[in-house]
Design an enzyme around this catalytic site. Structure first.
Site, PDB file in Angstrom:
ATOM      1  N   ASP A  61       0.823  -1.211   0.000  1.00 48.91           N
ATOM      2  CA  ASP A  61       0.000   0.000   0.000  1.00 48.91           C
ATOM      3  C   ASP A  61       0.856   1.261   0.000  1.00 48.91           C
ATOM      4  O   ASP A  61       2.075   1.210   0.166  1.00 48.91           O
ATOM      5  CB  ASP A  61      -0.897   0.022   1.247  1.00 48.91           C
ATOM      6  CG  ASP A  61      -2.006  -1.013   1.193  1.00 48.91           C
ATOM      7  OD1 ASP A  61      -2.435  -1.363   0.081  1.00 48.91           O
ATOM      8  OD2 ASP A  61      -2.443  -1.469   2.272  1.00 48.91           O
TER       9      ASP A  61
ATOM     10  N   TYR B  79       6.641 -10.085   6.722  1.00 48.10           N
ATOM     11  CA  TYR B  79       6.670  -8.639   6.957  1.00 48.10           C
ATOM     12  C   TYR B  79       7.323  -8.350   8.305  1.00 48.10           C
ATOM     13  O   TYR B  79       7.237  -9.148   9.240  1.00 48.10           O
ATOM     14  CB  TYR B  79       5.254  -8.062   6.976  1.00 48.10           C
ATOM     15  CG  TYR B  79       4.597  -7.919   5.630  1.00 48.10           C
ATOM     16  CD1 TYR B  79       4.661  -6.710   4.932  1.00 48.10           C
ATOM     17  CD2 TYR B  79       3.893  -8.970   5.057  1.00 48.10           C
ATOM     18  CE1 TYR B  79       4.041  -6.567   3.695  1.00 48.10           C
ATOM     19  CE2 TYR B  79       3.271  -8.838   3.817  1.00 48.10           C
ATOM     20  CZ  TYR B  79       3.355  -7.632   3.150  1.00 48.10           C
ATOM     21  OH  TYR B  79       2.744  -7.495   1.920  1.00 48.10           O
TER      22      TYR B  79
END
Length: 270
Positions: free
Chosen positions: A60, A118
């Site tokens: 994003d 992540y």
């Protein structure tokens, strides 16, 4: 032109690192800056033909990558140095190619991936940072990283992550398989490291937002398990900011033999 005269097509994989703070996300979009657009432009200059890339995970706006993987097809035969040094020379300073590897026809950066990893970096200090202000999330209340780690362990395995899923998520299912989630402190940095087969939209940032409430002793350790069971996004904490999030690694079957550089982000010990 007959089939015999068609030029050969090469499939190439690249490891990509980028600072996402000045981009409106990975995916190419009209009117706004994207990492994909800059990378495709640089690759097209080196290949001398239009290049389209496919990525392992579309991050994003404001999210970073140290271990993004892409692939593309081209009729251009180039040395590895052209796809690394040459492409980097045509990229802005906040995007870089880390490695290159020729891959077989059945490889796909997204669909061949078996897991994504992540790291979320929290700068836990009374005063905000300046130099790394777009590379970490500042949280001024003292955080108990061990408490956060214990609370997070209920997320392991296959679960319905509706409580940690963005309302606008387009995935067909909220079920994901979390392989590990670790919360550790490195001086003023609290690092949330999570690996799963895939992630629903905003899943890491929503988990971290709620873990910070536990770490600040605003919620009990049991709260994360209660949220998971409730399957209700409105009960969980606010979504953590984008700037602390990094896509650090993508797993593939060993037969592709892709390079595995240090995960980073590189201002932390690996």
């Amino acid at each position: 032109m007959s089939d015999q005269q068609q030029p050969p097509v090469y499939k190439i994989a690249l490891g990509i690192e980028y600072d996402g703070s000045k981009y409106y996300g990975w995916q190419r979009q009209n009117e706004v800056r994207s990492v994909q657009e800059k990378l495709e432009k640089a690759l097209s200059q080196v290949a001398n033909e239009p290049i389209t890339v496919f990525c392992a995970g579309r991050t994003d706006a404001g999210v970073h990558g140290t271990g993004q993987v892409v692939h593309f097809e081209t009729t251009a035969l180039r040395k590895d140095a052209a796809w690394t040094l040459g492409v980097n020379a045509n990229l802005p300073g906040d995007i870089a190619v880390r490695w290159v590897k020729a891959v077989p026809d059945d490889f796909h950066a997204r669909f061949s991936a078996t897991a994504r990893r992540y790291r979320y970096i929290i700068y836990n200090h009374r005063l905000r940072p300046a130099v790394l202000s777009k590379g970490v999330t500042h949280f001024y209340e003292p955080l108990d990283a061990e408490r956060m780690h214990r609370a997070a362990q209920c997320l392991l395995g296959e679960n319905d992550f509706t409580s940690f899923r963005a309302v606008q998520c387009q995935s067909r299912t909220p079920w994901r398989n979390v392989m590990h989630i670790n919360v550790t402190r490195h001086g003023p940095y609290v690092v949330v490291d999570i690996k799963a087969n895939a992630f629903v939209h905003h899943m890491v940032r929503n988990i971290v937002g709620s873990l910070m409430e536990v770490g600040a002793h605003n919620q009990p350790e049991s709260w994360i398990a209660e949220l998971l069971a409730a399957k209700d996004r409105t009960l969980a904490a606010a979504t953590a900011k984008a700037e602390g999030l990094y896509l650090v690694a993508v797993d593939y079957p060993d037969r592709y033999d892709l390079p595995k550089p240090p995960m980073g982000p590189l201002f932390l010990a690996d």
